[in-house]
Design a protein around this motif. Structure first.
Motif, short mmCIF file in Angstrom:
data_model
loop_
_atom_site.label_atom_id
_atom_site.label_comp_id
_atom_site.label_asym_id
_atom_site.label_seq_id
_atom_site.Cartn_x
_atom_site.Cartn_y
_atom_site.Cartn_z
N VAL A 35 0.86 -1.18 0.00
CA VAL A 35 0.00 0.00 0.00
C VAL A 35 0.90 1.24 0.00
CG1 VAL A 35 -1.73 1.31 1.29
CG2 VAL A 35 -1.84 -1.19 1.24
N TRP A 36 0.88 1.98 -1.11
CA TRP A 36 1.65 3.23 -1.20
C TRP A 36 0.74 4.43 -1.36
CZ3 TRP A 36 6.19 2.59 0.57
CH2 TRP A 36 6.96 1.48 0.27
N GLN A 37 -0.38 4.25 -2.06
CA GLN A 37 -1.29 5.35 -2.31
C GLN A 37 -2.65 5.06 -1.66
OE1 GLN A 37 0.37 3.89 -5.06
NE2 GLN A 37 1.78 5.50 -5.59
N PRO A 38 -3.45 6.11 -1.44
CA PRO A 38 -4.73 5.91 -0.77
C PRO A 38 -5.83 5.36 -1.68
CG PRO A 38 -4.40 8.23 -1.24
CD PRO A 38 -3.13 7.53 -1.63
N ARG A 39 -5.62 5.40 -3.00
CA ARG A 39 -6.63 4.94 -3.94
C ARG A 39 -6.01 3.93 -4.89
NH1 ARG A 39 -10.98 8.45 -5.05
NH2 ARG A 39 -10.64 8.30 -7.29
N MET A 40 -6.88 3.19 -5.57
CA MET A 40 -6.42 2.19 -6.54
C MET A 40 -7.33 2.20 -7.75
SD MET A 40 -5.80 -1.92 -5.99
CE MET A 40 -7.51 -2.40 -5.81
N ARG A 41 -6.74 1.91 -8.90
CA ARG A 41 -7.52 1.66 -10.11
C ARG A 41 -7.30 0.22 -10.51
NH1 ARG A 41 -6.78 2.36 -16.26
NH2 ARG A 41 -8.92 2.09 -16.93
N LEU A 42 -8.39 -0.48 -10.79
CA LEU A 42 -8.31 -1.85 -11.26
C LEU A 42 -9.27 -2.00 -12.43
CD1 LEU A 42 -7.83 -5.05 -9.33
CD2 LEU A 42 -9.58 -5.01 -11.06
N SER A 67 -25.92 -23.48 -14.69
CA SER A 67 -24.58 -24.02 -14.90
C SER A 67 -23.81 -23.06 -15.80
CB SER A 67 -24.65 -25.41 -15.55
OG SER A 67 -25.23 -25.30 -16.84
N GLY A 68 -22.54 -23.38 -15.98
CA GLY A 68 -21.69 -22.55 -16.84
C GLY A 68 -20.42 -22.16 -16.11
N THR A 69 -19.67 -21.25 -16.73
CA THR A 69 -18.39 -20.80 -16.18
C THR A 69 -18.33 -19.28 -16.27
OG1 THR A 69 -17.36 -22.84 -16.98
CG2 THR A 69 -15.88 -21.05 -16.35
N VAL A 70 -17.78 -18.66 -15.22
CA VAL A 70 -17.55 -17.22 -15.21
C VAL A 70 -16.04 -17.01 -15.18
CG1 VAL A 70 -17.81 -15.08 -13.89
CG2 VAL A 70 -19.72 -16.68 -14.08
N TYR A 71 -15.57 -16.08 -16.03
CA TYR A 71 -14.15 -15.79 -16.19
C TYR A 71 -13.87 -14.33 -15.84
CZ TYR A 71 -14.58 -19.85 -19.31
OH TYR A 71 -14.85 -21.09 -19.86
N ALA A 72 -12.67 -14.05 -15.37
CA ALA A 72 -12.23 -12.66 -15.12
C ALA A 72 -10.73 -12.57 -15.35
CB ALA A 72 -12.57 -12.24 -13.70
N GLN A 73 -10.31 -11.49 -16.01
CA GLN A 73 -8.88 -11.30 -16.30
C GLN A 73 -8.49 -9.85 -16.03
OE1 GLN A 73 -6.31 -13.62 -17.37
NE2 GLN A 73 -5.32 -11.82 -16.52
N PRO A 74 -7.70 -9.58 -14.96
CA PRO A 74 -7.24 -8.21 -14.72
C PRO A 74 -6.28 -7.78 -15.83
CG PRO A 74 -6.62 -9.68 -12.91
CD PRO A 74 -7.24 -10.51 -13.95
N VAL A 75 -6.42 -6.52 -16.26
CA VAL A 75 -5.54 -6.00 -17.30
C VAL A 75 -4.81 -4.74 -16.87
CG1 VAL A 75 -6.75 -7.06 -19.24
CG2 VAL A 75 -7.49 -4.82 -18.41
N SER A 76 -5.22 -4.12 -15.76
CA SER A 76 -4.53 -2.94 -15.26
C SER A 76 -4.85 -2.77 -13.78
CB SER A 76 -4.97 -1.70 -16.04
OG SER A 76 -4.32 -0.56 -15.56
N MET A 77 -3.80 -2.47 -12.98
CA MET A 77 -4.00 -2.23 -11.56
C MET A 77 -2.85 -1.37 -11.06
SD MET A 77 -4.76 -4.89 -8.44
CE MET A 77 -3.13 -5.42 -8.02
N TYR A 78 -3.20 -0.24 -10.44
CA TYR A 78 -2.15 0.62 -9.88
C TYR A 78 -2.73 1.52 -8.81
CZ TYR A 78 -4.14 3.82 -13.39
OH TYR A 78 -4.99 4.58 -14.16
N GLY A 79 -1.87 2.00 -7.94
CA GLY A 79 -2.28 2.94 -6.91
C GLY A 79 -2.29 4.35 -7.48
N THR A 80 -3.10 5.21 -6.85
CA THR A 80 -3.20 6.59 -7.31
C THR A 80 -3.44 7.50 -6.11
OG1 THR A 80 -4.31 8.05 -8.88
CG2 THR A 80 -5.66 6.38 -7.85
N GLN A 81 -3.31 8.77 -6.32
CA GLN A 81 -3.44 9.74 -5.25
C GLN A 81 -4.90 10.09 -4.97
OE1 GLN A 81 -1.17 12.87 -7.01
NE2 GLN A 81 -2.98 13.98 -7.68
N THR A 82 -5.12 10.85 -3.92
CA THR A 82 -6.45 11.26 -3.51
C THR A 82 -7.12 12.10 -4.57
OG1 THR A 82 -5.67 11.33 -1.25
CG2 THR A 82 -7.76 12.38 -1.70
#
Length: 189
Positions: free
Chosen positions: A104-111, A174-189
């Motif tokens: 944790v470096w910044q107070p906010r995050m973008r994902l 039934s079925g399958t659910v998928y998820a793939q992160p493509v961007s994640m970083y910390g950001t300022q207030t």
């Protein structure tokens, strides 16, 4: 010509000139584009900046130059075109399908992440940070893209590791659910 005593007007004019010279000298600052050690040295000093809680928030790398702190995490390359390789679940209860540990470096995050459901299936995806939900729950097939405050106490968590998890659930029979992160970083207030 004999030295004559100066009158009060001459003395006031001289004092005014001296005050002006002192004022100019006091208000003239060196440029702030370089930090120099005091007293002068042949080596450059380490630059460190601390916040109000005495956390080191910035430091330069004295060995090779560049940024030493905070070190910034980079996402590894992923195959975002083949859903079969994405983290997934067939569970009908929310299940953690991916996990990472980040400082944790910044107070906010973008994902940002892509989500998808197999043909005929429906589902939902959400993100948890240290056990608390971060951002909205999205329907599988929608892009999750959220920037917001981290659900952690920055003063006590600063520089320590937080756990980020992607949870998914199949809401159809039934079925399958998928998820793939493509961007994640910390950001300022």
């Amino acid at each position: 010509m004999a030295l004559l005593p100066e009158d009060i007007i001459d003395r006031l004019i001289q004092m005014e000139r001296r005050i002006q010279a002192l004022s100019t000298a006091v208000n003239t600052r060196p440029s702030f584009n370089e930090i120099r050690p005091f007293p002068p040295s042949t080596t450059r000093p380490t630059l460190r900046i601390f916040d109000n809680h005495n956390h080191e928030i910035f430091a330069d790398d004295v060995a090779t130059g560049g940024l030493a702190r905070p070190w910034l995490q980079l996402m590894p390359p992923v195959d975002h075109l083949k859903e079969a390789k994405w983290p997934s679940t067939t569970s009908t209860a929310f299940t953690a399908i991916a996990q990472s540990f980040n400082p944790v470096w910044q107070p906010r995050m973008r994902l940002a992440m892509y989500t998808k459901a197999s043909s005929g299936a429906t589902g939902q995806v959400k993100v948890m940070v240290d056990g608390q939900q971060f951002g909205p729950t999205v329907a599988a097939g929608q892009t999750f893209d959220h920037t917001g405050p981290l659900p952690v106490d920055l003063a006590t968590k600063f520089g320590k590791v937080m756990t980020v998890e992607i949870h998914a659930v199949v809401t159809s029979a039934s079925g399958t659910v998928y998820a793939q992160p493509v961007s994640m970083y910390g950001t300022q207030t």
